[in-house]
Write a protein that holds these residues in place. Sequence first.
Motif, PDB file in Angstrom:
ATOM      1  N   GLU A  71     -10.572   2.452  -2.585  1.00  0.00           N
ATOM      2  CA  GLU A  71     -10.351   3.260  -2.125  1.00  0.00           C
ATOM      3  C   GLU A  71     -11.069   4.877  -3.892  1.00  0.00           C
ATOM      4  OE1 GLU A  71      -6.705   3.306  -1.534  1.00  0.00           O
ATOM      5  OE2 GLU A  71      -5.471   5.246  -1.875  1.00  0.00           O
ATOM      6  N   SER A  74      -3.861   4.212  -0.444  1.00  0.00           N
ATOM      7  CA  SER A  74      -3.331   3.930   0.493  1.00  0.00           C
ATOM      8  C   SER A  74      -3.912   2.890   0.960  1.00  0.00           C
ATOM      9  CB  SER A  74      -4.727   5.227   1.556  1.00  0.00           C
ATOM     10  OG  SER A  74      -5.506   4.465   0.691  1.00  0.00           O
ATOM     11  N   ASP A  75      -4.091   2.231   0.185  1.00  0.00           N
ATOM     12  CA  ASP A  75      -4.346   0.870  -0.134  1.00  0.00           C
ATOM     13  C   ASP A  75      -4.266  -0.269  -0.497  1.00  0.00           C
ATOM     14  OD1 ASP A  75      -7.442  -0.810   1.487  1.00  0.00           O
ATOM     15  OD2 ASP A  75      -6.531  -2.227   0.181  1.00  0.00           O
ATOM     16  N   LYS A  76      -3.074  -1.114   0.338  1.00  0.00           N
ATOM     17  CA  LYS A  76      -2.531  -1.878  -0.306  1.00  0.00           C
ATOM     18  C   LYS A  76      -2.609  -2.618  -2.007  1.00  0.00           C
ATOM     19  CE  LYS A  76       0.997  -5.006  -0.242  1.00  0.00           C
ATOM     20  NZ  LYS A  76       0.681  -5.887  -1.927  1.00  0.00           N
ATOM     21  N   ARG A  77      -4.425  -2.744  -1.594  1.00  0.00           N
ATOM     22  CA  ARG A  77      -5.222  -3.504  -2.494  1.00  0.00           C
ATOM     23  C   ARG A  77      -4.690  -2.698  -4.141  1.00  0.00           C
ATOM     24  NH1 ARG A  77     -10.722  -4.378   0.749  1.00  0.00           N
ATOM     25  NH2 ARG A  77      -9.690  -2.919   1.328  1.00  0.00           N
ATOM     26  N   THR A  78      -5.246  -1.682  -3.503  1.00  0.00           N
ATOM     27  CA  THR A  78      -5.354  -0.310  -5.268  1.00  0.00           C
ATOM     28  C   THR A  78      -3.631  -0.343  -5.726  1.00  0.00           C
ATOM     29  OG1 THR A  78      -6.712   0.836  -3.548  1.00  0.00           O
ATOM     30  CG2 THR A  78      -6.011   2.106  -5.371  1.00  0.00           C
ATOM     31  N   GLU A  79      -2.436  -0.623  -5.242  1.00  0.00           N
ATOM     32  CA  GLU A  79      -1.706  -0.275  -5.359  1.00  0.00           C
ATOM     33  C   GLU A  79      -1.101  -2.034  -6.217  1.00  0.00           C
ATOM     34  OE1 GLU A  79       1.430   0.190  -2.124  1.00  0.00           O
ATOM     35  OE2 GLU A  79       2.897  -0.609  -3.646  1.00  0.00           O
ATOM     36  N   ASP A  80      -1.618  -3.437  -5.225  1.00  0.00           N
ATOM     37  CA  ASP A  80      -1.778  -4.139  -5.725  1.00  0.00           C
ATOM     38  C   ASP A  80      -2.141  -3.843  -7.452  1.00  0.00           C
ATOM     39  OD1 ASP A  80      -0.133  -5.232  -4.409  1.00  0.00           O
ATOM     40  OD2 ASP A  80      -1.738  -7.049  -3.651  1.00  0.00           O
ATOM     41  N   ARG A 110      -0.277  -6.208 -10.176  1.00  0.00           N
ATOM     42  CA  ARG A 110      -0.202  -7.309  -9.119  1.00  0.00           C
ATOM     43  C   ARG A 110      -1.337  -8.510  -9.881  1.00  0.00           C
ATOM     44  NH1 ARG A 110       2.746  -4.707  -5.023  1.00  0.00           N
ATOM     45  NH2 ARG A 110       4.363  -3.839  -6.342  1.00  0.00           N
TER      46      ARG A 110
END
Length: 269
Positions: free
Chosen positions: A244, A256-262, A267
């Motif tokens: 991202e 916008s990407d789950k991996r960024t959020e994690d 996480r």
Amino acid sequence: MDITINKQIVPKNEKEQDFTPVFKINNLNLWYGQDHALKDIKFDIPEKQVTAIIGPSGCGKSTFIKTLNRMVEMVPIVRMSGEIVYRDKNIFNAKYGVEELRTQVGMVFQKPNPFPKSIYENVAYGPRIHGIKNKKVLDEVVEKSLRGAAIWDEVKDRLNENAYGLSGGQQQRLCIARCLAIEPDVILMDEPTSALDPISTLKVEELVQELKKDYSIVIVTHNMQQAARISDRTAFFLNGEVVEYTDTSTLFSNPSDKRTEDYITGRFG
Ligand SMILES: Nc1ncnc2c1ncn2[C@@H]1O[C@H](COP(=O)(O)OP(=O)(O)OP(=O)(O)O)[C@@H](O)[C@H]1O
Ligand SMILES: [Mg+2]
């Protein structure tokens, strides 16, 4: 109603390209032997802003930043494909000399690396190599660069002392002054504060904010708070890919990407 519909169909990239790029990276791939370290990297780096590169250890941050001034080619097993355009010139073009590129694109490293010379000579070194011999001119460049790196007041009375006598934080600002002395266009910084104490870190962070008025800055950092504090745009790297890339506030508040959020919520990584 129409406006909402329009908003939804505007491609995200179009909205984001609201800047003058200093670097355009197109489908950049890099291998160390068989190891595919950078995968199809494609994004533009804005002029006179701070761009942060974040991501877990081994994801390719240092490799990427070292492609921008062609330092990565010093590793013999490196192979690359794709294109990096610096102000309309492809830096891989044989006609574009690496020395010329490096006078435009300076670099500051993780560990302060002053030369074992006086404070003055550390800063005067680059300008001397570029042919400046006049003492008065050199004095001016040295003072201007040390002021630009926010260290002049601390060293002005000891310019002839060895740079190794400075603290780590002072040495890093001296290295930034050394970089400024060649009047670059872009400054690359690979984790420039990771070896520094919190007060020195703050000084370098403030300095980066000041420098972006005149320079385009790309900074690799492990520290997400630092990226959030000082950068305008952030690229999140994972396993050699850019997951991202967007403005920093969006990346940290609304990824916008789950991996960024994690990653940003701790996480993993
Ligand atoms: N000189 C080299 N020779 C071979 N492989 C390398 C070399 N330098 C880096 N690599 C490999 O390339 C990948 C990316 O490394 P890189 O140093 O760019 O990561 P990084 O994101 O900067 O990590 P860190 O946060 O730990 O500094 C890793 O798998 C690493 O082992
Ligand atoms: Mg690194």
